[in-house]
Design a protein around this motif. Structure first.
Motif, PDB file in Angstrom:
ATOM      1  N   VAL A  91      -4.845 -21.520   6.739  1.00 54.24           N
ATOM      2  CA  VAL A  91      -5.376 -22.355   7.818  1.00 54.24           C
ATOM      3  C   VAL A  91      -5.315 -23.837   7.461  1.00 54.24           C
ATOM      4  CG1 VAL A  91      -6.853 -20.528   8.724  1.00 54.24           C
ATOM      5  CG2 VAL A  91      -7.788 -22.133   7.032  1.00 54.24           C
ATOM      6  N   CYS A  92      -5.285 -24.170   6.178  1.00 53.77           N
ATOM      7  CA  CYS A  92      -5.198 -25.568   5.770  1.00 53.77           C
ATOM      8  C   CYS A  92      -3.900 -26.218   6.245  1.00 53.77           C
ATOM      9  CB  CYS A  92      -5.300 -25.697   4.252  1.00 53.77           C
ATOM     10  SG  CYS A  92      -6.931 -25.334   3.583  1.00 53.77           S
ATOM     11  N   ASP A  93      -2.862 -25.432   6.431  1.00 52.48           N
ATOM     12  CA  ASP A  93      -1.578 -25.954   6.895  1.00 52.48           C
ATOM     13  C   ASP A  93      -1.329 -25.639   8.367  1.00 52.48           C
ATOM     14  OD1 ASP A  93      -0.766 -27.189   4.525  1.00 52.48           O
ATOM     15  OD2 ASP A  93      -0.056 -25.304   3.688  1.00 52.48           O
ATOM     16  N   GLY A  94      -2.390 -25.335   9.094  1.00 47.59           N
ATOM     17  CA  GLY A  94      -2.242 -25.085  10.518  1.00 47.59           C
ATOM     18  C   GLY A  94      -1.775 -23.699  10.870  1.00 47.59           C
ATOM     19  N   GLY A  95      -1.901 -22.754   9.947  1.00 50.03           N
ATOM     20  CA  GLY A  95      -1.501 -21.381  10.213  1.00 50.03           C
ATOM     21  C   GLY A  95      -2.604 -20.586  10.887  1.00 50.03           C
ATOM     22  N   ARG A  96      -2.207 -19.735  11.827  1.00 48.32           N
ATOM     23  CA  ARG A  96      -3.146 -18.793  12.451  1.00 48.32           C
ATOM     24  C   ARG A  96      -2.811 -17.402  11.949  1.00 48.32           C
ATOM     25  NH1 ARG A  96      -2.479 -15.679  16.860  1.00 48.32           N
ATOM     26  NH2 ARG A  96      -0.657 -16.884  17.510  1.00 48.32           N
ATOM     27  N   PRO A  97      -3.633 -16.841  11.061  1.00 47.98           N
ATOM     28  CA  PRO A  97      -3.343 -15.520  10.483  1.00 47.98           C
ATOM     29  C   PRO A  97      -3.293 -14.445  11.573  1.00 47.98           C
ATOM     30  CG  PRO A  97      -5.096 -16.637   9.272  1.00 47.98           C
ATOM     31  CD  PRO A  97      -4.888 -17.412  10.533  1.00 47.98           C
ATOM     32  N   VAL A  98      -2.283 -13.566  11.487  1.00 44.03           N
ATOM     33  CA  VAL A  98      -2.141 -12.526  12.508  1.00 44.03           C
ATOM     34  C   VAL A  98      -2.080 -11.117  11.928  1.00 44.03           C
ATOM     35  CG1 VAL A  98      -1.052 -14.044  14.204  1.00 44.03           C
ATOM     36  CG2 VAL A  98       0.384 -12.833  12.541  1.00 44.03           C
ATOM     37  N   ALA A  99      -1.629 -10.954  10.687  1.00 47.38           N
ATOM     38  CA  ALA A  99      -1.468  -9.607  10.131  1.00 47.38           C
ATOM     39  C   ALA A  99      -1.491  -9.670   8.611  1.00 47.38           C
ATOM     40  CB  ALA A  99      -0.165  -8.974  10.610  1.00 47.38           C
ATOM     41  N   LEU A 100      -1.672  -8.490   7.996  1.00 51.85           N
ATOM     42  CA  LEU A 100      -1.667  -8.443   6.535  1.00 51.85           C
ATOM     43  C   LEU A 100      -1.201  -7.084   6.031  1.00 51.85           C
ATOM     44  CD1 LEU A 100      -4.220  -6.667   5.105  1.00 51.85           C
ATOM     45  CD2 LEU A 100      -5.546  -8.433   6.248  1.00 51.85           C
ATOM     46  N   VAL A 101      -0.746  -7.093   4.789  1.00 47.76           N
ATOM     47  CA  VAL A 101      -0.527  -5.870   4.018  1.00 47.76           C
ATOM     48  C   VAL A 101      -1.259  -6.046   2.696  1.00 47.76           C
ATOM     49  CG1 VAL A 101       1.684  -5.258   5.060  1.00 47.76           C
ATOM     50  CG2 VAL A 101       1.640  -6.733   3.037  1.00 47.76           C
ATOM     51  N   ASP A 102      -1.624  -4.922   2.065  1.00 44.78           N
ATOM     52  CA  ASP A 102      -2.363  -5.001   0.814  1.00 44.78           C
ATOM     53  C   ASP A 102      -1.597  -4.307  -0.309  1.00 44.78           C
ATOM     54  OD1 ASP A 102      -3.342  -2.103   0.328  1.00 44.78           O
ATOM     55  OD2 ASP A 102      -4.005  -2.484   2.376  1.00 44.78           O
ATOM     56  N   TYR A 103      -2.000  -4.644  -1.523  1.00 45.78           N
ATOM     57  CA  TYR A 103      -1.468  -3.995  -2.724  1.00 45.78           C
ATOM     58  C   TYR A 103      -2.651  -3.688  -3.626  1.00 45.78           C
ATOM     59  CZ  TYR A 103       0.818  -3.445  -7.275  1.00 45.78           C
ATOM     60  OH  TYR A 103       1.234  -2.978  -8.494  1.00 45.78           O
ATOM     61  N   VAL A 104      -2.880  -2.411  -3.869  1.00 47.00           N
ATOM     62  CA  VAL A 104      -3.975  -1.980  -4.747  1.00 47.00           C
ATOM     63  C   VAL A 104      -3.364  -1.216  -5.915  1.00 47.00           C
ATOM     64  CG1 VAL A 104      -6.108  -0.667  -4.945  1.00 47.00           C
ATOM     65  CG2 VAL A 104      -5.548  -1.812  -2.782  1.00 47.00           C
ATOM     66  N   ALA A 105      -3.557  -1.723  -7.115  1.00 45.87           N
ATOM     67  CA  ALA A 105      -3.053  -1.071  -8.326  1.00 45.87           C
ATOM     68  C   ALA A 105      -4.225  -0.549  -9.132  1.00 45.87           C
ATOM     69  CB  ALA A 105      -2.231  -2.048  -9.155  1.00 45.87           C
ATOM     70  N   MET A 106      -4.120   0.707  -9.571  1.00 45.60           N
ATOM     71  CA  MET A 106      -5.204   1.358 -10.301  1.00 45.60           C
ATOM     72  C   MET A 106      -4.640   2.067 -11.525  1.00 45.60           C
ATOM     73  SD  MET A 106      -6.969   3.105  -6.921  1.00 45.60           S
ATOM     74  CE  MET A 106      -8.585   3.361  -7.643  1.00 45.60           C
ATOM     75  N   SER A 107      -5.444   2.149 -12.551  1.00 47.06           N
ATOM     76  CA  SER A 107      -5.013   2.861 -13.747  1.00 47.06           C
ATOM     77  C   SER A 107      -5.051   4.374 -13.536  1.00 47.06           C
ATOM     78  CB  SER A 107      -5.874   2.471 -14.947  1.00 47.06           C
ATOM     79  OG  SER A 107      -7.247   2.714 -14.672  1.00 47.06           O
ATOM     80  N   ARG A 108      -5.895   4.821 -12.604  1.00 46.66           N
ATOM     81  CA  ARG A 108      -5.978   6.234 -12.251  1.00 46.66           C
ATOM     82  C   ARG A 108      -6.473   6.334 -10.817  1.00 46.66           C
ATOM     83  NH1 ARG A 108     -11.235   8.020 -12.280  1.00 46.66           N
ATOM     84  NH2 ARG A 108     -12.763   6.624 -13.246  1.00 46.66           N
ATOM     85  N   PRO A 109      -6.136   7.401 -10.105  1.00 47.72           N
ATOM     86  CA  PRO A 109      -6.604   7.524  -8.720  1.00 47.72           C
ATOM     87  C   PRO A 109      -8.108   7.781  -8.671  1.00 47.72           C
ATOM     88  CG  PRO A 109      -5.419   9.501  -9.403  1.00 47.72           C
ATOM     89  CD  PRO A 109      -5.243   8.514 -10.505  1.00 47.72           C
ATOM     90  N   ASP A 110      -8.806   6.940  -7.918  1.00 50.67           N
ATOM     91  CA  ASP A 110     -10.260   7.078  -7.774  1.00 50.67           C
ATOM     92  C   ASP A 110     -10.581   6.866  -6.297  1.00 50.67           C
ATOM     93  OD1 ASP A 110     -13.083   6.475  -7.592  1.00 50.67           O
ATOM     94  OD2 ASP A 110     -13.079   6.190  -9.773  1.00 50.67           O
ATOM     95  N   GLU A 111     -10.872   7.941  -5.609  1.00 52.83           N
ATOM     96  CA  GLU A 111     -11.042   7.882  -4.160  1.00 52.83           C
ATOM     97  C   GLU A 111     -12.200   6.983  -3.751  1.00 52.83           C
ATOM     98  OE1 GLU A 111     -11.842  10.947  -0.405  1.00 52.83           O
ATOM     99  OE2 GLU A 111     -11.250  11.730  -2.373  1.00 52.83           O
TER     100      GLU A 111
END
Length: 337
Positions: A91-111
């Protein structure tokens, strides 16, 4: 006990700045070779022109705050922070956020951990009206020991924002609620070598303080730019007030008189024997965002800030100079960035 610094804690900001300069040169060469229309490189976000639409793609993560969350068994804040730190930047550069993707890295699966993180991402996505497009969940037992949470935000550059302060502008500091998501390598070293997390120091419950979520300034800044109330905005994150230099042309200075910081910063400073200068070069020290605006717009901005439940204080002014940020600390020291 010797005094702590960010470098001693493992993060050398000077070396990091050198890495950034090198990669920026490489990015320029690639983009010029491809002949694409782009801009904003070296600021908070870079845009690319796609069929007449300026698109921004921005990525950031919560860093070693994840280690603190893991020790305290509370993960939802990591999802929230991973989104909001990106929103506050674009937003500091005049952007209007519209969507996202995430990245979650784990050492083991933990629900349980995973669901908490995703719930935090959803909280921030709904608050900022962001569409969730998916993401990546990586289980990396031999590569990491713990958890990493990162988000990439897509934004549209809707506003013709240059994000530069103008001579005579009033400087406002949008208040933070504490540490936010930067400087945790130093926070951890100080606390874990002294009192730990499960204590109360000077009336401050440390375990709660270190897990406070990043303040969401995005909606306010979007409204302020779209209403043409402000000339510039700087999200105070890694490198602290050095980020404000992005708002300056070479013939202007910004003078900032910082307010009294939240008590957690004084606790870290005392326990770790961290110098005042180091504190103001690493942490936001109570100011999560800096904006500049003509004085005539101050009352209208105050109305908007109240509407968005964001507190601010008038901290300085923009004057003729040489591209410097002059920070007058609450403790009387004067620092230049």
């Amino acid at each position: 006990m010797s005094s702590w610094t960010y470098s001693k804690a493992g993060v050398d900001l000077t070396v990091l700045s050198g890495l950034h300069r090198k990669v920026l040169d490489k990015i320029r060469r690639v983009n010029e070779c491809l002949g694409v229309g782009y801009g904003g490189l070296g600021g908070y976000s870079t845009w690319i022109n796609v069929n007449g639409i300026k698109l921004i793609l921005h990525v950031d993560g919560v860093g070693t705050k994840a280690l603190v969350a893991s020790k305290l068994g509370s993960y939802r804040v990591l999802g929230w922070d991973s989104v909001v730190i990106n929103v506050n930047d674009v937003v500091c550069d005049g952007g209007r956020p519209v969507a996202l993707v995430d990245y979650v890295a784990m050492s083991r699966p933990d629900e349980g951990v995973y669901e908490e993180v995703i719930d935090g991402i959803i909280d921030a996505a709904l608050t900022n009206k962001l569409v969730l497009l998916g993401g990546e969940t990586a289980i990396l037992p031999d590569l990491i020991h713990g958890l990493d949470v990162v988000c990439t935000v897509l934004a549209v550059k809707d506003f013709d924002v240059v994000n530069k302060a103008r001579e005579g502008d009033v400087v406002l500091g949008l208040l933070s609620n504490g540490i936010h998501a930067n400087g945790y390598s130093l926070v951890r070293k100080v606390l874990e070598s002294t009192v730990g997390y499960h204590v109360v120091v000077d009336g401050v419950k440390i375990s709660e303080e270190v897990l406070k979520p990043v303040m969401n300034y995005g909606p306010l800044i979007i409204d302020a730019f779209s209403s043409k109330l402000i000339n510039s905005a700087a999200h105070i994150t890694g490198g602290s007030f050095k980020k404000v230099r992005r708002l300056l042309s070479n013939d202007l200075n910004i003078v900032i008189n910082t307010p009294k910081p939240p008590k957690i910063f004084e606790i870290i400073m005392s326990l770790g024997r961290v110098s005042i200068e180091e504190m103001y070069r690493v942490f936001n020290m109570g100011v999560g965002m800096v904006v500049t605006l003509p004085e005539v717009n101050l009352q209208d901005f105050k109305y908007l800030a109240t509407k968005h439940n964001v507190d601010f204080v008038e901290v300085g002014h923009v004057m003729r100079g040489s591209g410097k940020v002059v920070v007058k600390t609450y403790y009387g020291d004067v620092l230049e960035f």
